[in-house]
Design a protein around this motif. Structure first.
Motif, short mmCIF file in Angstrom:
data_model
loop_
_atom_site.label_atom_id
_atom_site.label_comp_id
_atom_site.label_asym_id
_atom_site.label_seq_id
_atom_site.Cartn_x
_atom_site.Cartn_y
_atom_site.Cartn_z
N TYR A 71 0.79 -1.22 0.00
CA TYR A 71 0.00 0.00 0.00
C TYR A 71 0.83 1.28 0.00
O TYR A 71 0.44 2.26 -0.63
CB TYR A 71 -0.98 -0.01 1.18
N GLY A 72 1.97 1.29 0.68
CA GLY A 72 2.82 2.48 0.68
C GLY A 72 3.34 2.80 -0.72
O GLY A 72 3.28 3.94 -1.18
N ASP A 73 3.82 1.76 -1.41
CA ASP A 73 4.31 1.95 -2.78
C ASP A 73 3.16 2.29 -3.72
O ASP A 73 3.30 3.13 -4.62
CB ASP A 73 5.02 0.68 -3.26
N ALA A 74 2.02 1.65 -3.50
CA ALA A 74 0.84 1.94 -4.33
C ALA A 74 0.42 3.39 -4.16
O ALA A 74 0.09 4.07 -5.14
CB ALA A 74 -0.31 1.00 -3.96
N GLU A 75 0.43 3.86 -2.93
CA GLU A 75 0.06 5.26 -2.68
C GLU A 75 1.01 6.21 -3.38
O GLU A 75 0.57 7.19 -4.01
CB GLU A 75 0.07 5.53 -1.17
N PHE A 76 2.31 5.93 -3.33
CA PHE A 76 3.30 6.78 -4.00
C PHE A 76 3.00 6.86 -5.49
O PHE A 76 2.97 7.95 -6.08
CB PHE A 76 4.71 6.24 -3.76
N MET A 77 2.77 5.71 -6.12
CA MET A 77 2.54 5.68 -7.57
C MET A 77 1.23 6.39 -7.94
O MET A 77 1.17 7.15 -8.90
CB MET A 77 2.51 4.24 -8.09
N MET A 78 0.18 6.13 -7.17
CA MET A 78 -1.10 6.75 -7.48
C MET A 78 -1.04 8.26 -7.24
O MET A 78 -1.66 9.03 -7.98
CB MET A 78 -2.21 6.10 -6.65
N ARG A 79 -0.28 8.67 -6.24
CA ARG A 79 -0.12 10.11 -5.99
C ARG A 79 0.59 10.78 -7.18
O ARG A 79 0.20 11.86 -7.62
CB ARG A 79 0.68 10.34 -4.70
N LYS A 80 1.61 10.12 -7.72
CA LYS A 80 2.31 10.67 -8.89
C LYS A 80 1.35 10.77 -10.07
O LYS A 80 1.34 11.79 -10.77
CB LYS A 80 3.52 9.80 -9.27
N ALA A 81 0.54 9.74 -10.30
CA ALA A 81 -0.44 9.79 -11.39
C ALA A 81 -1.40 10.95 -11.19
O ALA A 81 -1.72 11.69 -12.13
CB ALA A 81 -1.20 8.47 -11.49
N SER A 82 -1.86 11.13 -9.96
CA SER A 82 -2.80 12.20 -9.64
C SER A 82 -2.17 13.58 -9.84
O SER A 82 -2.85 14.52 -10.26
CB SER A 82 -3.29 12.04 -8.20
N GLU A 83 -0.89 13.71 -9.55
CA GLU A 83 -0.20 14.99 -9.76
C GLU A 83 -0.07 15.32 -11.25
O GLU A 83 -0.15 16.48 -11.64
CB GLU A 83 1.19 14.95 -9.12
N ILE A 84 0.11 14.29 -12.07
CA ILE A 84 0.28 14.51 -13.50
C ILE A 84 -1.06 14.90 -14.15
O ILE A 84 -1.10 15.76 -15.03
CB ILE A 84 0.88 13.26 -14.18
N VAL A 85 -2.14 14.25 -13.72
CA VAL A 85 -3.47 14.55 -14.29
C VAL A 85 -4.45 14.84 -13.14
O VAL A 85 -5.31 14.03 -12.81
CB VAL A 85 -3.99 13.40 -15.19
N PRO A 86 -4.31 16.03 -12.53
CA PRO A 86 -5.15 16.35 -11.37
C PRO A 86 -6.64 16.41 -11.70
O PRO A 86 -7.47 16.31 -10.80
CB PRO A 86 -4.62 17.71 -10.90
N GLU A 87 -6.98 16.57 -12.97
CA GLU A 87 -8.40 16.65 -13.35
C GLU A 87 -9.09 15.29 -13.32
O GLU A 87 -10.32 15.22 -13.39
CB GLU A 87 -8.53 17.28 -14.74
#
Length: 130
Positions: free
Chosen positions: A93-109
């Motif tokens: 979950y920690g690694d998953a959160e990091f990756m999903m956070r990066k995706a969310s930063e790239i496409v915040p919409e």
């Protein structure tokens, strides 16, 4: 010569896609790997090869393809997103959160990505609180 290599790469990618669609996963992997030898930063081929590896239950190889995509395909959110989903399934979950956070930063919409990030954050919190 570069144009010929690009055409050959596209042919192998298409052959890999066809084999994947018809369930010939070994042949799909072979063609997709040949395509990547000619063009290592083709995002569509990397994503397709990762999905074939997942069908073959080779999660480590799929994760490697997502990592290559992150390395070679500057800022393509799909690699972070798919890696985050796979890591969540692996209960990392920690690694998953990091990756999903990066995706969310790239496409915040993308609200769906933010929602998945929130769910992963909750899972990470619950599992780390124990």
């Amino acid at each position: 010569i570069l144009q010929q290599e690009s055409i050959k790469s596209e042919h192998h990618s298409f052959a890999g896609w066809l084999h994947n669609e018809s369930g010939n996963l070994d042949k799909a992997v072979n063609h997709l790997n040949l395509a990547l030898q000619m063009n290592q930063n083709d995002p569509e081929t990397l994503l397709l090869l990762a999905s074939v590896y997942l069908k073959r239950r080779e999660t480590k190889k799929a994760l490697d393809m997502y990592q290559k995509g992150i390395q070679f395909c500057n800022g393509d959110y799909r690699f972070y997103y798919e890696a985050g989903r796979l890591l969540r399934e692996m209960k990392l979950y920690g690694d998953a959160e990091f990756m999903m956070r990066k995706a969310s930063e790239i496409v915040p919409e993308r609200k769906d990505i933010r929602n998945q990030l929130g769910a992963i954050m909750a899972l990470n919190f619950v599992h780390n609180a124990q």
